[in-house]
Write a protein that holds these residues in place. Structure first.
Motif: not given
Lengths: 264, 264
Positions: A59-82
């Motif tokens: 769980x929650x690797x985006x809170x302590x790992x830089x690569x997954x932090x970036x994935x968690x705010x990646x436009x190809x992830x977030x924009x379709x969901x928005x």
């Protein structure tokens, strides 16, 4: 990144959209090389299978790992969901499911929103998942199975299964799954690493165990409209997050940048 | 029924041959309608999963059920095996594997001849399996996985696994499976009920659990050249048979006849 009208219509009808090769091999590599280090950590967030060894989910690797932090705010992830949820979103849950070679266990038939409603008091199913394949997903290594259209059933009755696997889950009974599958069948989208799957919070799904010699690592990010945030804080914050700040997307090359840094 | 030269060559190279729709729907129905009655019996031959309920495998039904008695001497089963093993054969083992919907458990990676040699002292791998699909086998309900060409590895080291499932099995270690699959990949032949699969006694294979709502009933008959009969009688006779009389084939319509009787 915007979904086509056709994709939006398919999501409404079937409850999911599959977008092959959304992330490039270099971007996937930038994420995948972080996984062994995350899985090796002894911390509450890294949940193991019943054997006590293979990682079931981290769980929650985006809170302590830089690569997954970036994935968690990646436009190809977030924009379709928005686009689908029609507004700003926050991360309700972020996990890397191991489904490791030989030892990856099943995820029983369930609806994610069943858990979000029962455990977390999320008001509406105005939330959904996005899955990012970090390995090729094939017929052999435990592909996710969906019952198309089942998201339109609303919240189905479920029982809290504390025994089948190491992780508690609100699961559907056999008769419910049998009926839904008889009506609409089952699909298991498969494709190369870098593919993504968007699916509705009430879509009925499961995945079999993995006895193949190939890992099947998938990142699952559960995104929720900010107005629809959870009301109850029963589960740990690293399972059901309590930061309802809208995600601000990073630039499209945020992962590629990491990949290039690593190559230098 | 004779295999083509091409099928014989494929068996030599890959260790298996798949023959779709060898038995007709009527013939399959004549067998399948017997299964619930067999599975409902409380007898040693009916082996259940760890849950104590779902049937894992039912041995030796050909010794007490007329439809399966006929299948066990059906020319479409026996003649291709006589052709490959080049002579008369007897039944070493006969089982109906349930792999029941939702509850069917895995069969770990193994070679059947590993067990026949270690437990039963069968002199040579001059023996093989024939699988008859009584249900449609799909990507969802636990299709058998083969590593093509692995039968040419001879007898591989194995450990006696008494824990993973309810049934003891000589299983291969992860590294062996990983190497073989890296070299030749994995295949999972799928097809409608009535299809048959012939595979070599040393072919490395496994099957995943079945969490789908669909049963995957397969009859496995292990046939051995009569001169190569087992020398040790450690396992019960209903698991490893001791009647080495050559099988005399029945007529090609022996199952159809049953189906027609039932229809009347």
């Amino acid at each position: 990144m915007r979904l086509s009208d056709e994709d939006v219509a398919r999501f409404a009808d079937e409850g999911y959209v599959f977008l092959p090769e959304t992330f490039s091999p270099a971007e996937v590599a930038a994420l995948r090389r972080e996984v062994p280090g995350i899985f090796a950590q002894c911390r509450d967030e890294v949940w193991r299978e019943r054997d006590g060894t293979a990682v079931r989910t981290a769980f929650a690797a985006h809170t302590y790992n830089e690569a997954f932090r970036r994935l968690a705010a990646h436009p190809r992830m977030i924009e379709p969901v928005q686009q689908i949820l029609d507004g700003p979103v926050y991360i309700h849950q972020f996990k890397i499911n191991g489904k490791q070679a030989f030892d990856g266990d099943v995820w029983q038939w369930h609806q994610d929103y069943g858990t979000w409603a029962r455990d977390d008091e999320m008001p509406e199913p105005r939330a959904m998942n996005i899955a990012v394949f970090l390995d090729d997903v094939t017929e052999f290594n435990g592909a996710l199975m969906f019952i198309p259209g089942s998201h339109r059933s609303g919240i189905l009755d479920a029982g809290h299964d504390l025994e089948t696997t190491s992780y508690p889950l609100w699961t559907l009974d056999h008769e419910t799954v049998r009926k839904l599958a008889a009506a609409r069948g089952i699909v298991a989208p498969k494709g190369p690493a870098g593919s993504i799957l968007l699916f509705h919070g009430t879509l009925v799904h499961a995945s079999p165990g993995n006895i193949s010699p190939w890992d099947r690592t998938i990142v699952y990010v559960s995104l929720c409209h900010v107005e629809n945030h959870i009301r109850r804080f029963k589960r740990p914050a690293w399972i059901a997050h309590r930061d309802f700040t809208p995600i601000a997307c990073l630039s499209d090359d945020c992962l590629l940048e990491l990949a290039e840094q690593a190559a230098e």
